[in-house]
Every structure is written in structure tokens, then in C-alpha cells.
Enzyme design. Structure first.
Site, PDB file in Angstrom:
ATOM      1  N   GLY A   1     -12.841 -64.595 -31.575  1.00  0.00           N
ATOM      2  CA  GLY A   1     -13.685 -63.395 -31.507  1.00  0.00           C
ATOM      3  C   GLY A   1     -14.538 -63.273 -30.262  1.00  0.00           C
ATOM      4  O   GLY A   1     -15.614 -62.675 -30.308  1.00  0.00           O
ATOM      5  N   THR A   2     -14.062 -63.785 -29.126  1.00  0.00           N
ATOM      6  CA  THR A   2     -14.878 -63.614 -27.917  1.00  0.00           C
ATOM      7  C   THR A   2     -14.898 -62.145 -27.484  1.00  0.00           C
ATOM      8  O   THR A   2     -15.895 -61.684 -26.936  1.00  0.00           O
ATOM      9  CB  THR A   2     -14.409 -64.520 -26.750  1.00  0.00           C
ATOM     10  OG1 THR A   2     -13.085 -64.172 -26.361  1.00  0.00           O
ATOM     11  CG2 THR A   2     -14.463 -65.985 -27.125  1.00  0.00           C
ATOM     12  N   ASN A   3     -13.826 -61.425 -27.738  1.00  0.00           N
ATOM     13  CA  ASN A   3     -13.858 -59.978 -27.444  1.00  0.00           C
ATOM     14  C   ASN A   3     -14.805 -59.253 -28.395  1.00  0.00           C
ATOM     15  O   ASN A   3     -15.510 -58.333 -27.988  1.00  0.00           O
ATOM     16  CB  ASN A   3     -12.451 -59.374 -27.516  1.00  0.00           C
ATOM     17  CG  ASN A   3     -11.682 -59.561 -26.225  1.00  0.00           C
ATOM     18  OD1 ASN A   3     -11.983 -58.934 -25.217  1.00  0.00           O
ATOM     19  ND2 ASN A   3     -10.694 -60.445 -26.252  1.00  0.00           N
TER      20      ASN A   3
ATOM     21  N   ILE B   1       0.130 -56.735 -38.568  1.00  0.00           N
ATOM     22  CA  ILE B   1       0.684 -55.425 -38.205  1.00  0.00           C
ATOM     23  C   ILE B   1       0.190 -54.408 -39.238  1.00  0.00           C
ATOM     24  O   ILE B   1       0.377 -54.601 -40.442  1.00  0.00           O
ATOM     25  CB  ILE B   1       2.235 -55.466 -38.222  1.00  0.00           C
ATOM     26  CG1 ILE B   1       2.768 -56.623 -37.375  1.00  0.00           C
ATOM     27  CG2 ILE B   1       2.804 -54.116 -37.775  1.00  0.00           C
ATOM     28  CD1 ILE B   1       2.446 -56.576 -35.911  1.00  0.00           C
ATOM     29  N   LEU B   2      -0.434 -53.336 -38.766  1.00  0.00           N
ATOM     30  CA  LEU B   2      -0.933 -52.292 -39.678  1.00  0.00           C
ATOM     31  C   LEU B   2       0.225 -51.384 -40.083  1.00  0.00           C
ATOM     32  O   LEU B   2       1.082 -51.057 -39.255  1.00  0.00           O
ATOM     33  CB  LEU B   2      -2.034 -51.482 -38.986  1.00  0.00           C
ATOM     34  CG  LEU B   2      -3.281 -52.297 -38.615  1.00  0.00           C
ATOM     35  CD1 LEU B   2      -4.202 -51.490 -37.707  1.00  0.00           C
ATOM     36  CD2 LEU B   2      -4.019 -52.759 -39.874  1.00  0.00           C
TER      37      LEU B   2
ATOM     38  N   ASN C   1      -6.118 -51.206 -29.443  1.00  0.00           N
ATOM     39  CA  ASN C   1      -5.856 -52.645 -29.429  1.00  0.00           C
ATOM     40  C   ASN C   1      -5.987 -53.171 -27.997  1.00  0.00           C
ATOM     41  O   ASN C   1      -5.701 -52.458 -27.041  1.00  0.00           O
ATOM     42  CB  ASN C   1      -4.418 -52.894 -29.922  1.00  0.00           C
ATOM     43  CG  ASN C   1      -4.019 -54.360 -29.864  1.00  0.00           C
ATOM     44  OD1 ASN C   1      -4.764 -55.241 -30.309  1.00  0.00           O
ATOM     45  ND2 ASN C   1      -2.851 -54.645 -29.310  1.00  0.00           N
TER      46      ASN C   1
ATOM     47  N   HIS D   1      -4.399 -55.977 -25.487  1.00  0.00           N
ATOM     48  CA  HIS D   1      -3.210 -56.828 -25.377  1.00  0.00           C
ATOM     49  C   HIS D   1      -3.315 -57.671 -24.105  1.00  0.00           C
ATOM     50  O   HIS D   1      -3.632 -57.142 -23.036  1.00  0.00           O
ATOM     51  CB  HIS D   1      -1.942 -55.962 -25.338  1.00  0.00           C
ATOM     52  CG  HIS D   1      -0.698 -56.780 -25.391  1.00  0.00           C
ATOM     53  ND1 HIS D   1      -0.214 -57.322 -26.571  1.00  0.00           N
ATOM     54  CD2 HIS D   1       0.139 -57.196 -24.412  1.00  0.00           C
ATOM     55  CE1 HIS D   1       0.878 -58.019 -26.301  1.00  0.00           C
ATOM     56  NE2 HIS D   1       1.115 -57.961 -25.004  1.00  0.00           N
TER      57      HIS D   1
HETATM   58  C1  GAR Z   1      -7.114 -61.875 -26.644  1.00  0.00           C
HETATM   59  O1  GAR Z   1      -6.643 -62.386 -25.424  1.00  0.00           O
HETATM   60  C2  GAR Z   1      -6.295 -60.673 -27.072  1.00  0.00           C
HETATM   61  O2  GAR Z   1      -5.803 -59.920 -26.008  1.00  0.00           O
HETATM   62  C3  GAR Z   1      -5.170 -61.334 -27.809  1.00  0.00           C
HETATM   63  O3  GAR Z   1      -5.766 -62.377 -28.520  1.00  0.00           O
HETATM   64  C4  GAR Z   1      -6.892 -62.866 -27.778  1.00  0.00           C
HETATM   65  C5  GAR Z   1      -8.067 -62.936 -28.730  1.00  0.00           C
HETATM   66  O4  GAR Z   1      -9.156 -63.609 -28.161  1.00  0.00           O
HETATM   67  N1  GAR Z   1      -4.513 -60.397 -28.679  1.00  0.00           N
HETATM   68  C6  GAR Z   1      -3.215 -60.443 -28.922  1.00  0.00           C
HETATM   69  O5  GAR Z   1      -2.471 -61.286 -28.477  1.00  0.00           O
HETATM   70  C7  GAR Z   1      -2.708 -59.332 -29.837  1.00  0.00           C
HETATM   71  N2  GAR Z   1      -1.315 -59.129 -29.666  1.00  0.00           N
HETATM   72  P1  GAR Z   1     -10.597 -63.540 -28.820  1.00  0.00           P
HETATM   73  O6  GAR Z   1     -10.430 -63.869 -30.314  1.00  0.00           O
HETATM   74  O7  GAR Z   1     -11.375 -64.580 -28.135  1.00  0.00           O
HETATM   75  O8  GAR Z   1     -11.137 -62.178 -28.616  1.00  0.00           O
END
Ligand code: GAR
Length: 188
Positions: free
Chosen positions: A12-14, A86-87, A101, A103
Site C-alpha cells: 500500500g505505498t501508493n 479482477i473486477l 488503475n 500499472h
Molecule cells: C505497484 O507497483 C502497482 O503498479 C502494481 O503493484 C504495486 C503495488 O505497490 N500493480 C499491479 O501490478 C497491478 N497489475 P504498493 O502496494 O506499494 O502500492
């Protein structure tokens, strides 16, 4: 005040970046009304720490139906921030143009089923790509196929590792994700 729901599956850093931008006003006039995880993950703790309502709905066949019941009808945006389920089509149609989303690659390359997290960075390096980056796009029933909102790239250096690439992609994500959310919610 705009209301968003954030969906997560991992550290969850994003999500943290979005929380910080909402708090600082960088994402203006917006409230995170709910965080939903499809598995037990550290992102839930981040929501808890920030005092944001959060819920775990175990991933599986009926995930989208259960999610639909708790996402407010008048939600402004559903944000997938490192979310791996997947929703279903019904959910995507109901909230058409209101789901985005992030990516970790330059779509339309390196998208689709199985292309998530480190799988993506390994594939990019194995393909000998000269650049990578991140993409924010609308979510439709086709995996990673919705219209692109923002994308940013960087050059891949010699001897780059999957872990190094992941770190650089994350830095790009922290830059473009709040911008994309603002673009949609606040026309900025
Ligand atoms: C992120 O890099 C995001 O782009 C990727 O997972 C990571 C989550 O990091 N998402 C996917 O690969 C979706 N297809 P986070 O939990 O630290 O935010």
C-alpha cells in the site's frame, strides 16, 4: 467534497501516497471514504493509522458482488492502488469511467493476465526493453485495456535488476497517480 474508494492487495505505498496527498491538499477537496483489501495486507494498517474506514473482502468468485454492496452509489472514483483481483463486468459497467488503475509498465506493453508486480519487471528486463515506466488507465472488463489517462517513462540503465526497476517504477507511480486523480476529479 469528492469521495473516493481505494482498493488494495499489498503493502500500500501508493495508498499511502494518496492519503498524504489528500491530507496535504495536493489532491484537493477529496475524502477517502473507504479502503477495501482483497487479502490481509499491510495497506489495511495504513488505512487504520490514517483513521480511514477499511474492510477486508476475501478474494474469490463473489468479490465483485460483495464490493458492489459497499461502494456508495454516488462515489466519484474507485482507485485500484496495487490491487490484484479482477473486477467483474457488472461492476466495471456500473462504475464506467469511474474506476482507475495504476500499472507498473508502459501499457499496452506488459499488460494482461499474470502481469502484475515483479512478474512485470522480470518480463520487461527479459524482453531487453530500453525503457519502462508506469501507466494510469481506466478500468474496463478487459484486463489492462481501458483508456490511458497518464503515462511516464524512464530509460533502463545497463545491468538493471528487477528490484531496482521496481523501485524506479514506484517513484514514477508516486508522481503520476495523484496527478491522474486530480485530472479526473478536479480537472487539473
Ligand atoms: C505497484 O507497483 C502497482 O503498479 C502494481 O503493484 C504495486 C503495488 O505497490 N500493480 C499491479 O501490478 C497491478 N497489475 P504498493 O502496494 O506499494 O502500492
Amino acid at each position: 467534497m469528492k469521495k473516493i474508494v481505494v482498493l488494495i492487495s499489498g503493502s500500500g505505498t501508493n495508498l499511502q501516497r494518496i492519503i498524504d496527498c489528500v491530507e496535504s491538499g495536493e489532491i484537493a477537496d477529496t475524502k477517502i471514504s473507504l479502503v477495501v483489501a482483497d487479502r490481509d495486507c499491510y495497506g489495511l494498517q495504513r488505512a487504520e493509522n490514517a483513521g480511514i474506514p477499511h474492510q477486508l473482502i476475501k478474494r474469490g468468485k463473489s468479490f465483485s458482488e460483495k464490493l458492489e454492496k459497499i461502494v456508495p452509489e454516488d462515489i466519484d472514483l474507485v482507485v485500484l492502488a496495487g490491487f490484484l483481483s479482477i473486477l467483474n463486468e457488472q461492476f466495471c459497467k456500473k462504475f464506467q469511467n469511474k474506476i482507475i488503475n495504476i500499472h507498473p509498465a508502459l501499457l499496452p506493453k506488459f499488460g494482461g493476465l499474470g502481469m502484475w508486480g515483479m512478474n512485470v519487471h522480470n518480463a520487461v528486463l527479459e524482453a531487453g526493453e530500453k525503457e519502462s515506466g508506469a501507466t494510469v488507465h481506466f478500468v474496463t472488463a478487459g484486463i489492462d485495456e481501458g483508456g490511458i489517462i497518464l503515462q511516464q517513462s524512464f530509460e533502463i540503465g545497463a545491468n538493471e535488476t528487477p528490484e531496482g526497476l521496481a523501485e524506479k517504477v514506484h517513484a514514477v507511480e508516486y508522481d503520476i497517480f495523484p496527478k491522474a486523480i486530480n485530472k479526473i476529479l478536479n480537472y487539473k
